[in-house]
Motif scaffolding. Structure first.
Motif, PDB file in Angstrom:
ATOM      1  N   GLY A   1     -41.305  -9.989 -43.118  1.00  0.00           N
ATOM      2  CA  GLY A   1     -42.175  -8.645 -42.701  1.00  0.00           C
ATOM      3  C   GLY A   1     -42.445  -8.279 -44.143  1.00  0.00           C
ATOM      4  N   PRO A   2     -43.640  -7.128 -44.049  1.00  0.00           N
ATOM      5  CA  PRO A   2     -44.258  -6.712 -45.187  1.00  0.00           C
ATOM      6  C   PRO A   2     -43.084  -5.936 -46.174  1.00  0.00           C
TER       7      PRO A   2
ATOM      8  N   VAL B   1     -28.643  -1.236 -34.649  1.00  0.00           N
ATOM      9  CA  VAL B   1     -29.843  -1.529 -34.089  1.00  0.00           C
ATOM     10  C   VAL B   1     -30.964  -0.914 -34.913  1.00  0.00           C
ATOM     11  N   TYR B   2     -31.959  -1.555 -35.353  1.00  0.00           N
ATOM     12  CA  TYR B   2     -33.219  -0.758 -36.057  1.00  0.00           C
ATOM     13  C   TYR B   2     -34.576  -1.280 -35.628  1.00  0.00           C
ATOM     14  N   THR B   3     -35.654  -0.236 -36.048  1.00  0.00           N
ATOM     15  CA  THR B   3     -36.889  -0.853 -35.933  1.00  0.00           C
ATOM     16  C   THR B   3     -37.832  -0.136 -37.045  1.00  0.00           C
ATOM     17  N   SER B   4     -38.891  -0.606 -36.982  1.00  0.00           N
ATOM     18  CA  SER B   4     -39.739  -0.406 -38.328  1.00  0.00           C
ATOM     19  C   SER B   4     -41.160  -0.587 -38.049  1.00  0.00           C
TER      20      SER B   4
ATOM     21  N   GLU C   1     -41.288  -4.199 -35.832  1.00  0.00           N
ATOM     22  CA  GLU C   1     -40.272  -4.806 -35.687  1.00  0.00           C
ATOM     23  C   GLU C   1     -39.092  -4.319 -35.143  1.00  0.00           C
ATOM     24  N   LEU C   2     -38.430  -4.870 -34.217  1.00  0.00           N
ATOM     25  CA  LEU C   2     -36.857  -4.224 -33.417  1.00  0.00           C
ATOM     26  C   LEU C   2     -36.019  -5.400 -33.671  1.00  0.00           C
TER      27      LEU C   2
END
Length: 775
Positions: free
Chosen positions: A159-160, A528-531, A575-576
Motif C-alpha cells: 500500500g502507499p 483489527v485495523y483500517t486505513s 485497506e481493512l
C-alpha cells in the motif's frame, strides 16, 4: 563435457573440501575464543516468534502496525536458499516482478498490489536500511538488487507509503534491513554453498562476517565479504548452422563488501557510519529465442552487463529524553553498463538504395550493438524526531516529524554502432554520405548517439500524529508535503537521431499526501485495523522524438509530435485487515483486503515504425484484492506456513494510444500467488538434530503488456517446488537442497529486447550442498 549429474558430484566434492577447511579453521579459532558458545539443542519453542519491524520508522511488533506487512528474516532467506528478487516475489503475497528490457540481474521492475508501470517514476520504493535506492523506470535498467547477505530481514510494506517514504512508494516499499554492529559480543560466521544446475555448470557462494567490539560497550566494527558465481544454462548457436558457439552464456559473477562501525560515546548518543559495495558481472541476459530448442539463442551480439552499487551512509541517534532524534546522511551510486543486441532495431537494409546491387542485403546482414552506460547518483539527508512509545500514564499521543532532502542525477548514454558499415560501403565502392545513398555519414560505424541527463531535486516535510482514545483504540493522521523540480537535458546525433540535436526541458511540482488509519486491539492477541492513504509519484520529462523519422507513427496516434513531459499520477488506497495470534501463540493469521483507485497512469507509448517510444499519462485504473499469511506450530518440531494473494487490476477508461479499453488488465500483475512451506525438526544423537524443509509456490497467469498483439501479452500460470534436508551439529549446519525440483521449463515471460521477443524461463533444477557455521 556439459555438466548434468556430474555437476552434483563436483558440487559435493568441492563442498566437502570447503567443509574440511572451514572446520579446521573453526577448531583453531574456537580454542582461542574467550568463552565457548552454548551448543544448539533440538528442543524447539512451541510458540511462533514475534516479529519486530521498522515500517513506521520506529521499532514495533509487526502485529500492532496498521498496514499489511510481510517479513522474511535473514535466517529464513538462507534456509530457503532465496537469493534474488524473483524468489522473494514467489514467497510473498501480491508482489511480482517483470522486465521489459530482458531478464537478468538489475533489469526487473517490482510491482505490489497491481500498481505496475514500466514507464515514468518507480511505483515501489526500494531501501537499504534508511537509504533510498529508488530510481525512475528506464528501459536500460531496472530496480537495484542488493544481494541478500548479512541481512537481518526484508520487510515488504504494501500500500502507499508516501507519508514516511515519499514519492514512488505508491504501490509499497521494500526495505532490506542489515545486521548492525554489536557493541557487546564478538561474532563470526561463515557460509559456503556449492551446487550444480541441470544443463548448466557449477555455482558457488562463499561469505564471512566478523563483528568485533573494539571498546566493549562503546565501539564495534562489523565486516562482511561475499563472492559468488552462477553458471549459465543458455547456449549461443550459429544462426546459419545451429551449431553451439558458446555454452552457458548467461553466467554471472558477484562480489559484496559491507562495513559498519558503531560508536556509542555516551548512553544517549550513537553514531553509525557504514559502506555497502556490490558488483555483479552478467555475461548475458537470462532470455532465449523461442523459435529454437529450449535455452538457446542465435543472437549475433552478446549482451553482458556490469552493475555496481555503492551506498555509504552515516546514521546518528540521540536520545533527547522525551523523544529520539535521528539523522541519516547518505549517498547512493549505481553504475550499470550493458550491451544489447541491436541488430534488428538498427537494420538499415530497407533504408539503403540498392545501388550498387547487393549493397542493401550486405548492410542488412551486419550485426549491431546498443551500448548503454547508466549512472545514478543521489545525495539525501533526513532528520526526524520520534516520540517515545505509548505510555498511558504519560500522554495519549505519540508522534513523529521530519524533513527530507534529495538530489538525484541520472545519466544515460546510448551508442549504437553497426559493425563493418563503412567498410561494407567501401567494398561496394559507395559512400553513405553520398546524396544518392543515405546522405549522412556514420562516424566510427555509429548509427545513433544519445546522452541524457536527468536531475530531480526533492524537499519534503512529513509527520504523523497518533492518538489513543483508550489504550486499545488509536488513530493516526499523517501528512507529507513535497516540492520537486525535474529537468532533462539531451544531446543526440547520427542517422537514427535525424542528425545533431540538443534540447533541455524542466518542470516543477508539489504535492500534499495524507494518511488516515484506525487500529483496535480487540485483546492482546487480536488486532483489527483500517486505513485510507494517498500515494503518488513524481512527473518528469522525456526525450524529444525526431518527427522526420516518426511522422507515420504520430499520424496513427493522431498527434503531430510527442509530448516532452508527463505529470504526476496519484491513487487512493483503502485497506481493512486483521492480525491474530491464536491457540496460545501456536497459530498466527494475518489477512487484509484492499481497494485502489489510480488516476493519470504514467505509461510508455511505443512507436513501432521508427523504434522510439515516449512517456505520457493515460486514463484511470483500479485494483482490488486480498492477501493472507498463516503460520502454525501444531507441535514444537513442526512449523507450517500458508500465504496467498489475489489481485484484480484493470483499466477504468479507454486508452486509444495503446488500443486498450476499460476492463483490460494492467501489465505484470498475476491474478494470484500462493506459497506453502513446511519444516520438521527431529532429534539425532546428543546435541545433534536434523531437519527437512519444503516449499511450493504457485503464481497465476498475468499480462506482460497492455498491447494485446504483443507476444508477452499472455503470461501463463506456473509453479515451483524447493526442498532441503540437513543436520545441525555444535555450531554448524549442513544442508542438501534442491531448487525447482520438478525442473519446470515453462516460458513465463516474453520480454521485448530491442524489438525481438525472447523467452524467460525459471532457472533449471539446481541441486547443491551448503555449510553454515559460527566460529
Amino acid at each position: 563435457m556439459r555438466p548434468g549429474s556430474s555437476n552434483l558430484t563436483c558440487a559435493i566434492a568441492v563442498a566437502a573440501a570447503t567443509s574440511t577447511l572451514l572446520l579446521a579453521t573453526a577448531s583453531a579459532q574456537q580454542l582461542a575464543a574467550d568463552a565457548p558458545e552454548t551448543k544448539k539443542s533440538a528442543k524447539q519453542s512451541d510458540q511462533i516468534e514475534a516479529v519486530l519491524v521498522t515500517a513506521q520508522k520506529r521499532k514495533e511488533d509487526a502485529s500492532k502496525v496498521p498496514l499489511s506487512i510481510s517479513v522474511i528474516s535473514g535466517e529464513e532467506l538462507q534456509a530457503a536458499h532465496i537469493n534474488n528478487f524473483a524468489d522473494v516475489t514467489r514467497a510473498m503475497p501480491n508482489i511480482s516482478f517483470s522486465g521489459a528490457s530482458g531478464s537478468g540481474a538489475g533489469l526487473s521492475n517490482i510491482e505490489i498490489r497491481g500498481i505496475s508501470s514500466a514507464a515514468g517514476s518507480a511505483t515501489v520504493g526500494v531501501y537499504l536500511d534508511d537509504v533510498s535506492m529508488t530510481t525512475r523506470n528506464l528501459y536500460s535498467m531496472g530496480s537495484s538488487e542488493p544481494k541478500f547477505f548479512d541481512i537481518d530481514r526484508i520487510e515488504v510494506l504494501r500500500g502507499p507509503q508516501g507519508t514516511l517514504y515519499g514519492a514512488s512508494s505508491m504501490g509499497g516499499t521494500i526495505k532490506f534491513i542489515s545486521n548492525q554492529p554489536n557493541l557487546k559480543e564478538r561474532e563470526a560466521s561463515v557460509y559456503s554453498e556449492v551446487s550444480g544446475t541441470k544443463g548448466g555448470g557449477t555455482n558457488y557462494t562463499v561469505n564471512g562476517v566478523v563483528n568485533q567490539p573494539l571498546i566493549p560497550g562503546e565501539l564495534a566494527l562489523r565486516i562482511g565479504i561475499q563472492t559468488g558465481h552462477e553458471s549459465g544454462y543458455i547456449d549461443q548457436v550459429s544462426p546459419t548452422t545451429g551449431n553451439v558457439i558458446a555454452s552457458g552464456i548467461n553466467a554471472q559473477d558477484s562480489s559484496v563488501v559491507k562495513l559498519a562501525m558503531k560508536w556509542q560515546p555516551t548512553r544517549n548518543l550513537s553514531i553509525t557510519p557504514s559502506v555497502f559495495y556490490q558488483e555483479v558481472n552478467s555475461k548475458d541476459i537470462d532470455a532465449s529465442y523461442l523459435d529454437l530448442p529450449k535455452n538457446q539463442t542465435s543472437k549475433l551480439v552478446r549482451e553482458p552487463g556490469n552493475d555496481r552499487l555503492l551506498v555509504p551512509s552515516l546514521t546518528v541517534n540521540y536520545d533527547l529524553g522525551q523523544a529520539d532524534l535521528i539523522s541519516v546522511s547518505s549517498f547512493y551510486q549505481r553504475t550499470f553498463n550493458r550491451t544489447q543486441d541491436g541488430t534488428t532495431v538498427n537494420n538499415l537494409g530497407s533504408a539503403v538504395p540498392d545501388t550498387p546491387p547487393g549493397l542493401a542485403a550486405a548492410i542488412g546482414a551486419l550485426p549491431s550493438a546498443v551500448y548503454l552506460q547508466n549512472q545514478v547518483r543521489q545525495f539525501s539527508q533526513e532528520f526526524r524526531v520520534t516520540s517515545k512509545p505509548y505510555d498511558q500514564k504519560v500522554s495519549p499521543f505519540t508522534w513523529l516529524g521530519g524533513v527530507y532532502y534529495a538530489n538525484l542525477h541520472t545519466n544515460v548514454t546510448d551508442n549504437e554502432p553497426i559493425f563493418g558499415l563503412n567498410a561494407t560501403y567501401a567494398a561496394f565502392g559507395a559512400n553513405p554520405a553520398d546524396p544518392s545513398q543515405l546522405g549522412i555519414a556514420f562516424p566510427n560505424d555509429n548509427s545513433y548517439f544519445s546522452e541524457r541527463h536527468y536531475r530531480t531535486e526533492q524537499k519534503a516535510l512529513f509527520g504523523e500524529l497518533n492518538y489513543y482514545f483508550v489504550p486499545t483504540v488509536h488513530g493516526t493522521v499523517g501528512l507529507r508535503y513535497l516540492q520537486a523540480t525535474d529537468s532533462l537535458s539531451r544531446n543526440g546525433d547520427d542517422y537514427w537521431n535525424g542528425g545533431p540535436t540538443s534540447s533541455s526541458v524542466s518542470s516543477s511540482s508539489s504535492k500534499l499526501t495524507p494518511k488516515f488509519s484506525l487500529i483496535w486491539e480487540v485483546d492482546p492477541n487480536n488486532t483489527v485495523y483500517t486505513s485510507a492513504t494517498e500515494g503518488f509519484r513524481l512527473g518528469g520529462n522525456t526525450r524529444p522524438i525526431p518527427a522526420s523519422l516518426c511522422a507515420s507513427d504520430f499520424a496513427n496516434l493522431g498527434i503531430s509530435e510527442a509530448p516532452t513531459s508527463f505529470k504526476s499520477d496519484k491513487l487512493w488506497s483503502y485497506e481493512l485487515g486483521n492480525k491474530s495470534r491464536l491457540l496460545g501463540n501456536r497459530l498466527s493469521v494475518n489477512a487484509s483486503v484492499f481497494y485502489i483507485q489510480w488516476d493519470g497512469l504514467q505509461q510508455d507509448i511505443a512507436l513501432p515504425g521508427c523504434g522510439f517510444d515516449y512517456e505520457t499519462n493515460v486514463g484511470k485504473a483500479k485494483s482490488y484484492g486480498a492477501e493472507f499469511e498463516i503460520k502454525g506450530k501444531p507441535t514444537s518440531n513442526i512449523l507450517l506456513g500458508l500465504s496467498g494473494g489475489y489481485t484484480k487490476a484493470t483499466l477504468s477508461s479507454d486508452v486509444p494510444s495503446l488500443k486498450a479499453h476499460a476492463g483490460d488488465p494492467i501489465q505484470g500483475v498475476p491474478k494470484y500467488n500462493v506459497s506453502l512451506t513446511g519444516q520438521y525438526s527431529f532429534n539425532l544423537t546428543g546435541d545433534y538434530y536434523g531437519f527437512a524443509r519444503a516449499a511450493a509456490h504457485w503464481t497465476g497467469s498475468s499480462h506482460g503488456t497492455l498491447v494485446a498483439t504483443d507476444p508477452d501479452y499472455q503470461r501463463p500460470a506456473y509453479s515451483t517446488v524447493d526442498a532441503s534436508v540437513g543436520a545441525t551439529f555444535d555450531r554448524w549446519e549442513l544442508t542438501l537442497f534442491v531448487k525447482n525440483a520438478t525442473n519446470s521449463d515453462k516460458v513465463i515471460q516474453r520480454p521485448n529486447v530491442q524489438s525481438v521477443s525472447e523467452g524467460y524461463r525459471i532457472a533449471p533444477r539446481t541441486i547443491g550442498i551448503s555449510l553454515a557455521g559460527k566460529i
